[in-house]
Design an enzyme around this catalytic site. Structure first.
Site, PDB file in Angstrom:
ATOM      1  N   GLU A   1      34.653  31.279  20.305  1.00  0.00           N
ATOM      2  CA  GLU A   1      36.013  30.986  19.827  1.00  0.00           C
ATOM      3  C   GLU A   1      36.804  32.140  19.229  1.00  0.00           C
ATOM      4  O   GLU A   1      38.004  32.016  19.062  1.00  0.00           O
ATOM      5  CB  GLU A   1      36.033  29.812  18.847  1.00  0.00           C
ATOM      6  CG  GLU A   1      36.057  28.479  19.543  1.00  0.00           C
ATOM      7  CD  GLU A   1      36.543  27.331  18.670  1.00  0.00           C
ATOM      8  OE1 GLU A   1      36.530  27.466  17.442  1.00  0.00           O
ATOM      9  OE2 GLU A   1      36.934  26.304  19.235  1.00  0.00           O
TER      10      GLU A   1
ATOM     11  N   LYS B   1      32.071  34.229  16.195  1.00  0.00           N
ATOM     12  CA  LYS B   1      32.134  33.193  15.163  1.00  0.00           C
ATOM     13  C   LYS B   1      30.876  32.320  15.165  1.00  0.00           C
ATOM     14  O   LYS B   1      30.348  31.959  14.123  1.00  0.00           O
ATOM     15  CB  LYS B   1      33.360  32.334  15.462  1.00  0.00           C
ATOM     16  CG  LYS B   1      33.602  31.166  14.546  1.00  0.00           C
ATOM     17  CD  LYS B   1      34.870  30.491  15.033  1.00  0.00           C
ATOM     18  CE  LYS B   1      35.246  29.258  14.310  1.00  0.00           C
ATOM     19  NZ  LYS B   1      36.406  28.602  14.960  1.00  0.00           N
ATOM     20  N   GLN B   2      30.416  31.978  16.358  1.00  0.00           N
ATOM     21  CA  GLN B   2      29.319  31.008  16.436  1.00  0.00           C
ATOM     22  C   GLN B   2      28.516  31.247  17.708  1.00  0.00           C
ATOM     23  O   GLN B   2      28.937  32.013  18.580  1.00  0.00           O
ATOM     24  CB  GLN B   2      29.890  29.592  16.423  1.00  0.00           C
ATOM     25  CG  GLN B   2      30.761  29.254  17.617  1.00  0.00           C
ATOM     26  CD  GLN B   2      31.628  28.021  17.385  1.00  0.00           C
ATOM     27  OE1 GLN B   2      32.644  28.090  16.717  1.00  0.00           O
ATOM     28  NE2 GLN B   2      31.216  26.898  17.948  1.00  0.00           N
TER      29      GLN B   2
ATOM     30  N   TRP C   1      33.724  18.969  21.888  1.00  0.00           N
ATOM     31  CA  TRP C   1      32.447  19.120  22.604  1.00  0.00           C
ATOM     32  C   TRP C   1      31.272  18.887  21.667  1.00  0.00           C
ATOM     33  O   TRP C   1      30.137  18.690  22.106  1.00  0.00           O
ATOM     34  CB  TRP C   1      32.353  20.510  23.233  1.00  0.00           C
ATOM     35  CG  TRP C   1      32.283  21.663  22.250  1.00  0.00           C
ATOM     36  CD1 TRP C   1      33.102  21.863  21.170  1.00  0.00           C
ATOM     37  CD2 TRP C   1      31.353  22.747  22.246  1.00  0.00           C
ATOM     38  NE1 TRP C   1      32.747  23.020  20.507  1.00  0.00           N
ATOM     39  CE2 TRP C   1      31.680  23.586  21.149  1.00  0.00           C
ATOM     40  CE3 TRP C   1      30.297  23.114  23.063  1.00  0.00           C
ATOM     41  CZ2 TRP C   1      30.978  24.753  20.849  1.00  0.00           C
ATOM     42  CZ3 TRP C   1      29.598  24.288  22.770  1.00  0.00           C
ATOM     43  CH2 TRP C   1      29.937  25.088  21.672  1.00  0.00           C
ATOM     44  N   ASP C   2      31.557  18.880  20.362  1.00  0.00           N
ATOM     45  CA  ASP C   2      30.544  18.599  19.347  1.00  0.00           C
ATOM     46  C   ASP C   2      29.767  17.322  19.721  1.00  0.00           C
ATOM     47  O   ASP C   2      28.571  17.212  19.488  1.00  0.00           O
ATOM     48  CB  ASP C   2      31.198  18.371  17.976  1.00  0.00           C
ATOM     49  CG  ASP C   2      32.203  19.449  17.575  1.00  0.00           C
ATOM     50  OD1 ASP C   2      32.786  20.069  18.469  1.00  0.00           O
ATOM     51  OD2 ASP C   2      32.423  19.649  16.374  1.00  0.00           O
TER      52      ASP C   2
HETATM   53  O1  IFM Z   1      34.399  22.235  18.271  1.00  0.00           O
HETATM   54  C1  IFM Z   1      34.403  23.024  17.136  1.00  0.00           C
HETATM   55  C2  IFM Z   1      34.583  24.461  17.528  1.00  0.00           C
HETATM   56  O2  IFM Z   1      33.531  24.896  18.353  1.00  0.00           O
HETATM   57  C3  IFM Z   1      34.617  25.326  16.289  1.00  0.00           C
HETATM   58  N1  IFM Z   1      35.697  24.912  15.449  1.00  0.00           N
HETATM   59  C4  IFM Z   1      35.579  23.519  15.027  1.00  0.00           C
HETATM   60  C5  IFM Z   1      35.512  22.589  16.215  1.00  0.00           C
HETATM   61  C6  IFM Z   1      35.317  21.153  15.737  1.00  0.00           C
HETATM   62  O3  IFM Z   1      34.097  21.031  15.070  1.00  0.00           O
END
Ligand code: IFM
Length: 749
Positions: A465, A578-579, A323-324
């Site tokens: 995540e 995590k994010q 999804w990046d």
């Molecule tokens: O898509 C990301 C995910 O959100 C976090 N881990 C790494 C992936 C790839 O960059």
């Protein structure tokens, strides 16, 4: 003119990081910044976009081409290899403006200078100019050619190769294990001096020419290597023959001529995409580095692939697209090079069938996009993606089957491309279909809770995540809601402007029965709302979890490689994420939430965020800039901007190596500069420009293309100027709307 990334001194411990940092690429190939004399142990890699291979049960990943840069230098019989002989001086210099990597190494008797570029003008061409300057009289032997003893994570991907030489031309031709794709690398060398050819070697996976010559003190000898690469994925019938012919043709031209053509492409890119900061050299260079990385990785030649999560700096993460692409990378290209963005959007159209298959695999309807997507459209993600570092056992993760926001992100990417460009082509050529299928997927995934008269999304993996199998994740639900809304807009647009296309799609997808469902769910899908304190709960029950500080939780870590997320990781049962999740949702949908709510949630979630993913900092930076936390915005901007330059990132999850470029953070850096500090947003009708500069910055200038018109924005702390020779759309600055009829507006702040 701050475009130079430089490093002095040679440090063996940095070989892996420098290989990534000094990357050159052209979206077709990515070449790690390893030294010419290095081999597979030093992770030399020339990674080919779109060429994937699987060996046995290993991960399917990108293929590295044989190394055409391979060159060893012997002076009076002794090899000059920086790993063996400590250089007196060593310098690496990446010129971002020209996309050229220069290396200068000084030894006792000689100085070596090399320059390389992956041509942006001819994507099959890799060039090296290698010069030796003698400090004293000496005998030189050079061993140069193509080396197929290459770095593979889950290889060998070219199990057998043909080595060969035809006159001055060297080649190596191999076939991939899984699909039998041919990968052909050819090389021709030209010198400006006479030499004695000692031998030609075509064995042991190498095609080399070994030659020698004598040098007098003060003399410089220069040779140029022309390297061409073709594969059967390029659609050519005979990649070897094509590469051979190509190398013969290009070697008629000088290094300087080929470099000039390459530089012209880059000059045009910088003209469109450069962002200028005054008052902060460090931020300026870091920002340009990130833009450089994005442009070096974007596939300009194909829509069969997009930009892998670790770029073309190796095979990490299977060379897969996440999804990046839509959330972090497309904004830069949508607004600076929309034709490149169009390739990325079409990539999802090309993988729509795979997404349909995945939906069927799980008994859903529509399109469930691949969490990790390669060129085939199959999901490369596995159910047991991480190994527990303590037991050695695979952990069941739910990235593949429950990170359903991916379908929303893909739909969002296609729609945002349309908003930015006004180009309906992608929509009409499959983009609309993809959006409708994503909406249908969410409808089939949802649960209708009668007692509350609402749809819910249960058992999902959060964008954060660390938390899996949860209900009603804010980011997932708001993205799904938007997808349903987009689907209704797409239906309305097609019906009104392209009734034939509308009817065609209705029939092809048998969609008429879905229309009322989609419209209803768009209204009734539950999205967690701010509570009495203005805080949005990330998912049902999140607030009841333990809430240690990040530092406290991290102190419980036993092994730096341990997996921290679900199913059994340390963070899972806590509020530590995590994010960005809620913060990301609030950023993408900032027009739906008042500033006060966005600010409160930023303050609430930031202390709960580990920023364990490189996708996090950019988002916190942008929202911080929007809500007035300027110092925080700057801190997170610098964090995201310097990830690949500093090498300050996680190399392992479990036993899995995850080093490489961080293309989401690279794209996110542009977003943080332009959308965060630059305050840029485009709603399809007007440009919104609300700049907030960090204390250090005197000015910030950027360019954007909206619906085909170029705009230039220059902001200082006192005023903002917007210029456009062709701009037809109005501009809103801090809520006040201005017409661009005169071609320029200046607003005092
Ligand atoms: O898509 C990301 C995910 O959100 C976090 N881990 C790494 C992936 C790839 O960059």
């Amino acid at each position: 003119m701050n475009f130079i990334v430089k490093e002095s001194g040679f440090d063996k411990k940095k070989v892996m990081l420098d290989g990534t940092r000094f990357f050159v690429g052209n979206g077709y190939m990515g070449v790690r910044g390893t030294l010419e004399e290095f081999g597979k142990e030093e992770l030399c890699g020339c990674t080919l976009a779109g060429v994937y291979d699987q060996v046995g049960e290993g991960w399917r990943e990108l293929v590295n081409a044989p190394n055409g840069l391979y060159t060893r230098l012997f002076v009076d019989g002794a090899e000059m290899n920086a790993l063996e002989v400590e250089p007196l001086a060593h310098e690496m210099e990446l010129d971002l403006r020209r996309a050229v990597l220069t290396r200068e190494t000084e030894y006792d008797k000689v100085k070596v200078k090399t320059e390389r570029f992956a041509s942006a003008d001819n994507l099959h061409l890799l060039m090296l100019r290698y010069s030796v300057t003698a400090k004293q009289d000496c005998e030189i032997t050079v061993d140069t050619g193509i080396d197929a003893n290459i770095w593979d994570i889950n290889g060998p991907h070219l199990p057998t190769v043909d080595e060969g030489a035809v006159g001055e031309l060297l080649y190596i031709d191999g076939e991939t294990a899984e699909l039998g794709n041919t990968v052909a690398v050819c090389g021709v060398m030209k010198t400006d001096f006479d030499y004695k050819l000692e031998r030609v070697v075509t064995e042991n996976r190498r095609s080399l020419r070994v030659f020698s010559f004598a040098m007098k003190a003060g003399e410089t000898a220069t040779f140029v290597k022309y390297i061409t690469i073709y594969t059967s994925v390029d659609g050519v019938a005979d990649p070897l023959k094509t590469a051979q012919e190509a190398v013969k043709t290009v070697s008629q031209q000088s290094f300087t001529e080929l470099l000039a053509a390459h530089e012209r492409v880059w000059a045009e890119r910088w003209e469109a995409a450069d962002v200028q900061i005054t008052g902060d050299d460090e931020a300026q260079l870091a920002l340009r580095y990130n833009i450089y990385i994005m442009y070096s990785n974007v596939p300009t030649h194909t829509d069969k692939v997009a930009i892998p999560a670790r770029g073309l700096a190796g095979q990490v993460y299977k060379g897969a697209m996440f999804w990046d692409t839509e959330v972090y990378m497309m904004p830069l290209f949508n607004y600076t090079h929309p034709d490149y963005a169009r390739n990325l959007a079409y990539y999802r159209v090309n993988t729509l069938d795979g997404a349909r298959e995945k939906a069927r695999e799980y008994n859903f309807d529509g399109a469930f996009y691949q969490w990790e997507c390669q060129e085939t459209g199959k999901d490369a993600c596995t159910d047991f993606a991480v190994i527990d570092i303590f037991t050695g056992r695979p952990l069941r993760t739910h990235f593949r089957d429950q990170q359903i926001h991916i379908s929303g992100d893909v739909a969002y990417g296609i729609w945002e491309h349309y908003i930015a460009t006004g180009d309906e082509a992608v929509l009409l050529d499959g983009g609309a279909e993809a959006i409708l299928e994503c909406a249908r997927f969410f409808y089939s995934y949802a649960y209708f809770k009668k007692t509350k008269n609402r749809y819910e999304l249960l058992e999902v993996t959060c964008a954060d995540e660390y938390h899996e199998r949860v209900h009603n994740n804010f980011y997932t639900n708001i993205m799904a809601k938007y997808t349903l809304e987009m689907a209704t807009k797409v239906l309305d647009l097609l019906k009104e402007k392209y009734p034939k296309k509308y009817e065609e799609l209705m029939t092809k997808l048998d969609y008429a029965k879905d229309v009322p469902n989609i419209r209803e769910m768009a209204e009734l899908l539950y999205v967690p709302a701010p509570d009495e304190n203005g805080i949005i709960e990330q998912f049902d029950g999140y607030n009841k979890l333990e809430c240690p500080t990040v530092a406290e939780l991290k102190s419980r870590i036993i092994d730096p490689r341990e997996h921290l997320g679900a199913p059994v990781g340390l963070m899972t049962e806590t509020q530590i994420i995590k994010q960005a999740d809620v913060v990301l949702g609030l950023l993408l949908f900032s027009d739906r939430y008042p500033l006060e709510i966005r600010r409160k949630n930023w303050e609430h979630y930031e202390p709960r965020t580990e920023h364990g993913s490189t996708l996090s900092a950019a988002i916190y930076a942008i929202l911080a800039a929007q809500v007035g936390f300027s110092d925080w915005a700057y801190k997170f901007f610098m964090k995201t901007a310097t990830i690949d330059l500093s090498g300050n990132y996680r190399l392992y999850v479990g036993d899995l190596f995850i080093g490489g470029l961080h293309t989401a953070a690279n794209g996110g850096t542009w977003m943080a500069a332009v959308q965060g500090f630059g305050g840029f947003k485009f709603d399809g009708e007007k440009l919104i420009v609300n700049p907030v500069l960090p204390e250090k910055w005197q000015s910030l200038s950027y360019k954007v293309i909206c619906r085909g018109c170029r705009y230039e924005v220059e902001a200082t702390k006192k005023q903002v100027t917007v210029r456009s020779a062709e701009g037809r759309l109005p501009v809103s600055v801090f809520g006040q709307e201005y017409s661009m009829e005169s071609g320029e507006i200046t607003v005092a702040l």
